[in-house]
Motif scaffolding. Structure first.
Motif, PDB file in Angstrom:
ATOM      1  N   LEU A   1       0.822  -1.218   0.000  1.00 25.32           N
ATOM      2  CA  LEU A   1       0.000   0.000   0.000  1.00 25.32           C
ATOM      3  C   LEU A   1       0.852   1.261   0.000  1.00 25.32           C
ATOM      4  O   LEU A   1       0.549   2.227  -0.709  1.00 25.32           O
ATOM      5  N   THR A   2       1.908   1.277   0.792  1.00 26.15           N
ATOM      6  CA  THR A   2       2.706   2.502   0.933  1.00 26.15           C
ATOM      7  C   THR A   2       3.702   2.694  -0.200  1.00 26.15           C
ATOM      8  O   THR A   2       3.995   3.832  -0.583  1.00 26.15           O
ATOM      9  N   ARG A   3       4.208   1.605  -0.751  1.00 26.31           N
ATOM     10  CA  ARG A   3       5.216   1.730  -1.816  1.00 26.31           C
ATOM     11  C   ARG A   3       4.614   1.583  -3.211  1.00 26.31           C
ATOM     12  O   ARG A   3       4.808   2.445  -4.063  1.00 26.31           O
ATOM     13  N   ASP A   4       3.879   0.503  -3.420  1.00 27.61           N
ATOM     14  CA  ASP A   4       3.331   0.263  -4.760  1.00 27.61           C
ATOM     15  C   ASP A   4       2.137   1.152  -5.051  1.00 27.61           C
ATOM     16  O   ASP A   4       1.954   1.616  -6.187  1.00 27.61           O
ATOM     17  N   ARG A   5       1.295   1.371  -4.044  1.00 20.77           N
ATOM     18  CA  ARG A   5       0.090   2.180  -4.227  1.00 20.77           C
ATOM     19  C   ARG A   5       0.230   3.605  -3.703  1.00 20.77           C
ATOM     20  O   ARG A   5      -0.716   4.395  -3.782  1.00 20.77           O
ATOM     21  N   THR A   6       1.385   3.907  -3.171  1.00 20.87           N
ATOM     22  CA  THR A   6       1.719   5.252  -2.650  1.00 20.87           C
ATOM     23  C   THR A   6       0.667   5.816  -1.698  1.00 20.87           C
ATOM     24  O   THR A   6       0.386   7.017  -1.713  1.00 20.87           O
ATOM     25  N   ARG A   7       0.075   4.950  -0.907  1.00 23.62           N
ATOM     26  CA  ARG A   7      -0.876   5.415   0.088  1.00 23.62           C
ATOM     27  C   ARG A   7      -0.119   5.997   1.285  1.00 23.62           C
ATOM     28  O   ARG A   7       0.924   5.479   1.693  1.00 23.62           O
ATOM     29  N   THR A   8      -0.650   7.073   1.830  1.00 26.06           N
ATOM     30  CA  THR A   8       0.008   7.714   2.963  1.00 26.06           C
ATOM     31  C   THR A   8      -0.437   7.064   4.272  1.00 26.06           C
ATOM     32  O   THR A   8      -1.506   6.427   4.325  1.00 26.06           O
ATOM     33  N   PRO A   9       0.354   7.234   5.333  1.00 23.12           N
ATOM     34  CA  PRO A   9      -0.084   6.722   6.635  1.00 23.12           C
ATOM     35  C   PRO A   9      -1.446   7.265   7.048  1.00 23.12           C
ATOM     36  O   PRO A   9      -2.265   6.540   7.629  1.00 23.12           O
ATOM     37  N   GLU A  10      -1.702   8.522   6.724  1.00 19.23           N
ATOM     38  CA  GLU A  10      -2.987   9.118   7.100  1.00 19.23           C
ATOM     39  C   GLU A  10      -4.139   8.459   6.358  1.00 19.23           C
ATOM     40  O   GLU A  10      -5.218   8.224   6.933  1.00 19.23           O
TER      41      GLU A  10
ATOM     42  N   ILE B   1      -4.224   5.392   5.275  1.00 21.85           N
ATOM     43  CA  ILE B   1      -4.402   4.057   5.847  1.00 21.85           C
ATOM     44  C   ILE B   1      -5.161   4.140   7.165  1.00 21.85           C
ATOM     45  O   ILE B   1      -6.085   3.356   7.422  1.00 21.85           O
ATOM     46  N   LYS B   2      -4.799   5.089   8.006  1.00 27.36           N
ATOM     47  CA  LYS B   2      -5.479   5.218   9.295  1.00 27.36           C
ATOM     48  C   LYS B   2      -6.928   5.661   9.121  1.00 27.36           C
ATOM     49  O   LYS B   2      -7.807   5.234   9.875  1.00 27.36           O
ATOM     50  N   ASN B   3      -7.204   6.494   8.114  1.00 24.93           N
ATOM     51  CA  ASN B   3      -8.588   6.886   7.852  1.00 24.93           C
ATOM     52  C   ASN B   3      -9.422   5.673   7.421  1.00 24.93           C
ATOM     53  O   ASN B   3     -10.585   5.527   7.820  1.00 24.93           O
ATOM     54  N   ALA B   4      -8.826   4.796   6.616  1.00 24.65           N
ATOM     55  CA  ALA B   4      -9.539   3.587   6.193  1.00 24.65           C
ATOM     56  C   ALA B   4      -9.769   2.652   7.377  1.00 24.65           C
ATOM     57  O   ALA B   4     -10.831   2.032   7.503  1.00 24.65           O
ATOM     58  N   VAL B   5      -8.782   2.565   8.263  1.00 23.69           N
ATOM     59  CA  VAL B   5      -8.933   1.756   9.483  1.00 23.69           C
ATOM     60  C   VAL B   5     -10.072   2.304  10.333  1.00 23.69           C
ATOM     61  O   VAL B   5     -10.861   1.545  10.910  1.00 23.69           O
TER      62      VAL B   5
END
Length: 203
Positions: free
Chosen positions: A177-186, A188-192
């Motif tokens: 998610l963070t490298r291949d999809r360039t999702r940010t920590p924020e 990811i936490k919003n989705a959680v």
């Protein structure tokens, strides 16, 4: 009149070596963590750690044996710090906050930890993918998550829900998610938070 050094006072010469050993261990683990974070797990060698920590290769070898044992010690060290934070640290991550707030803070902290240490955790997962679920570290995370779910939803299958809530934090998925999809920590936490809100508002 001066007294002879007996009893506790006579033990003072052994205190310094123990303190030095603990200090060296801390320096070695911190240096190893920096190498993995900045250069990747493949850069972790006994020579590299010795140079980065300012200690001798012999000291690193005597303390940890080999790179595999150093990896394990580094993982355990980081896990112990995290466990101390959610078991005895200040709220909302630690005790004292309502279970919903604690669970949210715990999942956010877990996301930060896995993202920050993804290379180290990914190396451990690659070595033995299924071992993660039988390791004491994961069992501790699962027990804590299930406890908070049980407080929120007494009639739910807390054990199963805990596994499913922890599943998104597999190092391989976080790395993807963070490298291949360039999702940010924020992000990811919003989705959680959306997953958690569904749990808190259902039933």
């Amino acid at each position: 009149m001066s007294l002879p050094l007996t009893g506790p006072a006579s033990a003072q010469p052994t205190a310094a070596p123990r303190a030095d050993a603990a200090h060296n261990r801390r320096k070695i683990l911190d240096a190893a963590a920096t190498i993995v974070s900045e250069q990747g797990p493949e850069a972790l060698t006994m020579n590299a750690v010795a140079r980065a920590s300012g200690t001798g290769v012999g000291t690193v070898s005597r303390r940890f044996g080999d790179v595999s044992a150093l990896f394990s010690a580094l993982l355990d060290d980081r896990e112990q710090r995290f466990q101390q934070a959610f078991m005895a640290g200040p709220p909302p991550l630690g005790p004292g906050a309502p279970p919903g707030e604690r669970l949210r803070a715990f999942l956010h902290a877990l996301a930060d930890r896995v993202i920050e240490q993804r290379d180290l955790l990914l190396a451990g997962e690659a070595a033995s993918p299924m071992a993660r679920y039988h390791h004491g570290a994961y069992l501790g995370l699962h027990t804590h998550t299930a406890m908070l779910i049980r407080q929120l939803r007494p009639s739910a299958d807390a054990s199963l829900l805990a596994h499913l809530l922890l599943a998104p934090f597999a190092p391989s998925l976080i790395t993807h998610l963070t490298r291949d999809r360039t999702r940010t920590p924020e992000q990811i936490k919003n989705a959680v938070d959306e997953l958690l809100d569904s749990l808190l508002t259902t039933g």
